[in-house]
Write an enzyme that holds these catalytic residues in place. Structure first.
Site, PDB file in Angstrom:
ATOM      1  N   GLU A  64       0.804  -1.222   0.000  1.00 51.28           N
ATOM      2  CA  GLU A  64       0.000   0.000   0.000  1.00 51.28           C
ATOM      3  C   GLU A  64       0.844   1.283   0.000  1.00 51.28           C
ATOM      4  O   GLU A  64       0.352   2.334   0.399  1.00 51.28           O
ATOM      5  CB  GLU A  64      -0.945   0.006   1.208  1.00 51.28           C
ATOM      6  CG  GLU A  64      -2.019  -1.063   1.133  1.00 51.28           C
ATOM      7  CD  GLU A  64      -3.144  -0.779   2.114  1.00 51.28           C
ATOM      8  OE1 GLU A  64      -4.227  -0.393   1.671  1.00 51.28           O
ATOM      9  OE2 GLU A  64      -2.909  -0.947   3.329  1.00 51.28           O
TER      10      GLU A  64
ATOM     11  N   HIS B  95      -0.977   5.544   7.763  1.00 58.91           N
ATOM     12  CA  HIS B  95      -2.111   4.721   7.327  1.00 58.91           C
ATOM     13  C   HIS B  95      -2.286   3.600   8.340  1.00 58.91           C
ATOM     14  O   HIS B  95      -1.334   2.879   8.623  1.00 58.91           O
ATOM     15  CB  HIS B  95      -1.863   4.129   5.945  1.00 58.91           C
ATOM     16  CG  HIS B  95      -2.840   3.028   5.630  1.00 58.91           C
ATOM     17  ND1 HIS B  95      -4.204   3.259   5.564  1.00 58.91           N
ATOM     18  CD2 HIS B  95      -2.682   1.699   5.424  1.00 58.91           C
ATOM     19  CE1 HIS B  95      -4.825   2.110   5.318  1.00 58.91           C
ATOM     20  NE2 HIS B  95      -3.923   1.153   5.238  1.00 58.91           N
TER      21      HIS B  95
ATOM     22  N   HIS C 241      -5.204   0.703  10.506  1.00 58.63           N
ATOM     23  CA  HIS C 241      -6.476   0.000  10.605  1.00 58.63           C
ATOM     24  C   HIS C 241      -6.972   0.126  12.046  1.00 58.63           C
ATOM     25  O   HIS C 241      -7.627  -0.781  12.553  1.00 58.63           O
ATOM     26  CB  HIS C 241      -6.296  -1.482  10.221  1.00 58.63           C
ATOM     27  CG  HIS C 241      -5.541  -1.671   8.929  1.00 58.63           C
ATOM     28  ND1 HIS C 241      -4.718  -2.743   8.698  1.00 58.63           N
ATOM     29  CD2 HIS C 241      -5.485  -0.900   7.808  1.00 58.63           C
ATOM     30  CE1 HIS C 241      -4.188  -2.630   7.469  1.00 58.63           C
ATOM     31  NE2 HIS C 241      -4.631  -1.520   6.925  1.00 58.63           N
TER      32      HIS C 241
ATOM     33  N   HIS D 285     -11.857  -0.779   5.918  1.00 60.68           N
ATOM     34  CA  HIS D 285     -10.408  -0.947   5.864  1.00 60.68           C
ATOM     35  C   HIS D 285      -9.703  -0.202   6.999  1.00 60.68           C
ATOM     36  O   HIS D 285      -9.088  -0.824   7.854  1.00 60.68           O
ATOM     37  CB  HIS D 285      -9.937  -0.470   4.482  1.00 60.68           C
ATOM     38  CG  HIS D 285      -8.460  -0.527   4.257  1.00 60.68           C
ATOM     39  ND1 HIS D 285      -7.891  -0.194   3.053  1.00 60.68           N
ATOM     40  CD2 HIS D 285      -7.431  -0.848   5.063  1.00 60.68           C
ATOM     41  CE1 HIS D 285      -6.575  -0.330   3.128  1.00 60.68           C
ATOM     42  NE2 HIS D 285      -6.276  -0.721   4.344  1.00 60.68           N
TER      43      HIS D 285
END
Ligand SMILES: [Zn+2]
Length: 259
Positions: A99, A118, A120, A190
């Site tokens: 990613e 980023h 989760h 996500h």
């Protein structure tokens, strides 16, 4: 033959180094990035997955990101340099994050952004699924979220059978577009991506995004509530921005086991 292949077990990719190297990044920046990985793991924003990057201090069109590994284990030697297309400069055969396109495309779209997280982080995920309830600042510490964080809907680009991951420049650009000029973008089913004008600020934003999600979920269970107004989010943000170092220094000592 393509140089890349997906390593399903590690959710990473092996790529040939194809970006051009220039001046080496500041070693202190690399050390702080490794530390940021461990702070975000310790503060439960990252688990075995997720990542944090910083824009290269000498090449604004390059960024630094760990190789494909659990963030809690990252050291200075694990940091890899990439160009904005996600091509590695010095992976030297090491697997890289699938990613990484999140980072390159947001740096391309947002010259003001110097660092990206980023994650989760679990309390935030439900808000990316809600259709009519905006994720918004409910506490002065998280004024940077504003009054309605955008949600990235991957189906608009990838259709309804994707793995939900941002595995291409096209998807990364779509995410950057959804983020717009905001600080937090939710990713349905996500996680979320959070930006900052410095590494420390991005870490702060990521940690308080998760805090805000817990608080907002809690108050929604309790009843009707009064969130911050748009004006309050802006004013609180300015004040809290001056306090980022205090939090960073505490988190740093905690990672080192000194508090
Ligand atoms: Zn992800």
């Amino acid at each position: 033959m393509s140089h890349s292949h997906i390593d399903a077990a590690q959710v990473g990719a092996n790529v040939a180094d194809s970006a051009t190297a220039g001046a080496t990044a500041d070693p202190d920046l690399i050390a702080d990035l490794a530390l940021a990985n461990r702070i975000l793991f310790q503060e439960r924003v990252l688990d075995a997955f997720g990542h944090v990057s910083v824009r290269h201090d000498k090449h604004p069109d390059h960024f630094l990101l760990a190789r494909n590994m659990a963030p809690g284990l990252v050291t200075d030697h694990d940091i890899v340099e990439f160009d904005l297309d996600g091509n590695a400069v010095n992976a030297n055969g090491r697997s890289v994050y699938l990613e990484r396109f999140i980072h390159g495309e947001i740096y391309r779209a947002r010259p003001d952004v110097m660092s990206i997280v980023h994650s989760h982080s679990p309390a935030v995920v439900p808000f990316g699924l809600l259709r009519h309830t905006p994720f918004r600042a409910v506490c002065h510490m998280s004024g940077f979220i504003g009054i309605c964080a955008p949600i990235f809907e991957i189906r608009t680009i990838a259709g309804d059978s994707s793995d939900l991951l941002i595995t291409s420049n096209e998807l990364g650009a779509g995410l950057a577009k959804a983020l717009g000029d905001q600080t937090v973008v939710l990713m349905r089913g996500h996680g979320s991506t959070v930006v900052g004008t410095s590494l420390k600020q991005a870490v702060f934003h990521a940690i308080y995004t998760e805090v805000n999600a817990k608080l907002q979920a809690e108050v929604m269970r309790l009843g009707e509530y009064t969130p911050l107004s748009e004006g309050e989010t802006k004013t609180a943000r300015k004040t809290i921005d001056t306090q980022v170092d205090r939090a960073w220094n505490l988190w740093k000592l905690r990672v080192k086991g000194e508090v």
